[in-house]
Design an enzyme around this catalytic site. Structure first.
Site, short mmCIF file in Angstrom:
data_model
loop_
_atom_site.label_atom_id
_atom_site.label_comp_id
_atom_site.label_asym_id
_atom_site.label_seq_id
_atom_site.Cartn_x
_atom_site.Cartn_y
_atom_site.Cartn_z
N CYS A 112 0.81 -1.23 0.00
CA CYS A 112 0.00 0.00 0.00
C CYS A 112 0.84 1.28 0.00
O CYS A 112 0.31 2.36 -0.26
CB CYS A 112 -0.96 0.00 1.18
SG CYS A 112 -2.09 -1.40 1.17
N HIS A 254 -3.31 7.15 2.28
CA HIS A 254 -3.69 5.85 1.72
C HIS A 254 -5.09 5.50 2.23
O HIS A 254 -5.35 5.56 3.44
CB HIS A 254 -2.66 4.80 2.14
CG HIS A 254 -3.15 3.40 1.95
ND1 HIS A 254 -3.69 2.98 0.76
CD2 HIS A 254 -3.20 2.35 2.79
CE1 HIS A 254 -4.05 1.71 0.88
NE2 HIS A 254 -3.77 1.31 2.10
N ASN A 284 -10.17 -0.14 -0.40
CA ASN A 284 -8.71 0.00 -0.31
C ASN A 284 -8.11 -0.61 -1.57
O ASN A 284 -8.17 -1.82 -1.77
CB ASN A 284 -8.23 -0.74 0.95
CG ASN A 284 -6.71 -0.72 1.12
OD1 ASN A 284 -5.98 -0.45 0.16
ND2 ASN A 284 -6.25 -1.03 2.31
N1 COA Z 1 -17.97 -8.53 9.12
C1 COA Z 1 -18.42 -8.72 10.38
N2 COA Z 1 -17.59 -8.92 11.42
C2 COA Z 1 -16.27 -8.95 11.16
C3 COA Z 1 -15.74 -8.76 9.88
C4 COA Z 1 -16.65 -8.55 8.83
N3 COA Z 1 -16.27 -8.36 7.55
N4 COA Z 1 -14.40 -8.81 9.93
C5 COA Z 1 -14.09 -9.03 11.23
N5 COA Z 1 -15.21 -9.11 11.96
C6 COA Z 1 -15.35 -9.35 13.40
C7 COA Z 1 -14.14 -9.98 14.00
O1 COA Z 1 -14.17 -11.39 13.85
C8 COA Z 1 -14.26 -9.57 15.46
O2 COA Z 1 -15.16 -10.42 16.11
P1 COA Z 1 -14.87 -10.87 17.63
O3 COA Z 1 -14.88 -9.59 18.42
O4 COA Z 1 -16.02 -11.77 17.90
O5 COA Z 1 -13.53 -11.52 17.60
C9 COA Z 1 -14.92 -8.19 15.39
O6 COA Z 1 -15.47 -8.09 14.05
C10 COA Z 1 -13.95 -7.05 15.60
O7 COA Z 1 -12.77 -7.35 14.86
P2 COA Z 1 -11.54 -6.34 14.81
O8 COA Z 1 -10.46 -6.95 13.97
O9 COA Z 1 -11.19 -5.87 16.17
O10 COA Z 1 -12.25 -5.14 14.04
P3 COA Z 1 -11.64 -3.75 13.67
O11 COA Z 1 -12.51 -2.70 14.18
O12 COA Z 1 -10.16 -3.69 13.97
O13 COA Z 1 -11.81 -3.76 12.10
C11 COA Z 1 -10.47 -4.07 10.14
C12 COA Z 1 -11.17 -4.74 11.31
C13 COA Z 1 -9.77 -5.14 9.30
C14 COA Z 1 -11.51 -3.35 9.30
C15 COA Z 1 -9.45 -3.04 10.69
O14 COA Z 1 -8.64 -3.65 11.65
C16 COA Z 1 -8.61 -2.43 9.64
O15 COA Z 1 -9.07 -1.68 8.82
N6 COA Z 1 -7.29 -2.71 9.65
C17 COA Z 1 -6.38 -2.18 8.67
C18 COA Z 1 -6.58 -2.85 7.39
C19 COA Z 1 -5.84 -2.24 6.24
O16 COA Z 1 -6.18 -1.20 5.80
N7 COA Z 1 -4.86 -2.92 5.73
C20 COA Z 1 -4.23 -2.57 4.51
C21 COA Z 1 -2.84 -2.15 4.63
S1 COA Z 1 -2.68 -0.56 5.33
#
Ligand code: COA
Length: 333
Positions: A112, A254, A284
């Site tokens: 990214c 980004h 993204n």
């Molecule tokens: N739909 C519903 N629930 C989901 C889900 C989805 N698509 N994806 C994850 N969950 C659940 C998880 O299993 C977790 O459940 P639990 O609490 O029972 O374990 C809950 O939602 C919270 O998960 P968490 O990972 O803490 O959520 P978050 O608020 O951190 O959001 C992302 C997850 C992936 C959206 C976030 O961490 C993110 O954006 N990270 C950066 C990703 C990115 O941009 N990467 C690219 C390189 S920079």
């Protein structure tokens, strides 16, 4: 007058097919409400069978050349995580299809952060006199490496491409790339990875593991590291340029997650409305995300001539980077 790389054109290109959150929720345990509130994404574009990264890169490249009013460049750099093939690079095919015969062309792989890495290489080629006009492209057919059953990645990423044309000019001109800062930390390689398909898998021998074909990410760890690194890197590049945070008219971060972008703005002390956002419509798009946001914001007037712009990104590697520039008078191609 100091020689500098100046942005002369910008263009974006996304594949036609739109995938909404509701469509994903039909096959995955997720919902439109979860995706919108946790990421800010409403829909994304996805390639049809047979369409590849080079197709998207050519679309964006053509538009950037048109926006600059030229059909020439003497160097092509393509930032991508999803090259058409592991070998050779995608950039030579893109250059040839753009009619740029015999010019040097190479890929940059920094996930990214790829566009900012490519921007530094392109800008340095211009300032050193190696090139007069450089086409810098970020392009991804990211959907091709996603596990369709993984709800944690499938809802986030989309396909697309963005490109800018750099020309030789002066630091004093609108459009000049002023300063850059890049960094990496290889100890974080497992945070964002596709394990298979490289020398590691082949040298181990035996059958490839099917799950290693796919992109994997520790979303929570990425979230916090991305915010910290983008804020740090932004402060470094602002200090190099001699800008206060309040001097920044537009933050083009980004497009990882709206919450990440707003957290970076908050850490910097920048009002959230100065952040450019197109993630709701495209998701993204990894290396394509910053140039696609620049193209969209130019087209809709969010980004205008004279704006002081801060770019920042974080990606797999881990890698990160930031840049300062002023925005020129431009029409998106
Ligand atoms: N739909 C519903 N629930 C989901 C889900 C989805 N698509 N994806 C994850 N969950 C659940 C998880 O299993 C977790 O459940 P639990 O609490 O029972 O374990 C809950 O939602 C919270 O998960 P968490 O990972 O803490 O959520 P978050 O608020 O951190 O959001 C992302 C997850 C992936 C959206 C976030 O961490 C993110 O954006 N990270 C950066 C990703 C990115 O941009 N990467 C690219 C390189 S920079």
């Amino acid at each position: 007058m100091t020689r500098a790389a100046v942005i002369a054109g910008v263009g974006g290109h996304v594949p036609q097919r739109v995938v909404t959150n509701d469509e994903l929720a039909q096959r995955l345990d997720t919902s439109d409400a979860w995706i919108r509130t946790r990421t800010g994404i409403s829909r994304r574009h996805v390639v049809d069978a047979g369409t590849t990264t080079s197709d998207l890169a050519v679309g964006a490249g053509l538009r950037a050349l048109k926006s600059a009013g030229t059909d020439g460049a003497d160097l092509v750099i393509v930032a991508t995580t999803t090259p058409d093939r592991p070998c050779p690079a995608t950039a030579p095919a893109v250059a040839t299809r753009l009619g740029l015969t015999d010019v040097p062309a190479y890929d940059v792989a920094a996930v990214c952060s790829g566009f900012l890495y490519a921007l530094q290489a392109g800008a340095a080629s211009v300032t050193s006199g190696v090139a007069e006009r450089v086409l810098v492209v970020g392009a991804e057919a990211f959907s091709t490496i996603l596990n369709p059953e993984d709800r944690t990645t499938s809802v986030i990423f989309g396909d697309g491409a963005g490109a800018i044309l750099l020309r030789a000019g002066t630091r004093e001109e609108p459009g000049a790339v002023l300063d850059m800062h890049l960094g990496s930390d290889g100890s974080m390689a497992d945070l964002i990875t596709v394990r298979g398909g490289g020398a590691e898998e082949r040298s181990r021998g035996g059958e490839p593991r099917p799950e290693d074909r796919y992109f994997r990410m520790d979303g929570r760890a990425v979230f916090f590291t991305a915010v910290r690194r983008m804020a740090q890197s932004s402060r470094t590049v602002l200090a190099r340029t001699g800008w206060e945070v309040t001097d920044v008219d537009r933050l083009v971060a980004h497009q990882a997650n709206t919450r990440i972008i707003h957290a970076v703005a908050e850490q910097l002390g920048l009002p959230p409305e100065r952040a450019v956002l197109n993630i709701d419509r495209v998701g993204n798009t990894s290396a394509a995300s910053i140039p696609l946001a620049l193209a969209d914001a130019t087209a809709d007037g969010t980004l205008a001539a004279g704006h002081r712009v801060l770019l920042t990104a974080f990606g797999g590697g881990a890698t990160w980077g930031s840049a300062t520039l002023t925005w020129p008078t431009l029409q998106a191609g």
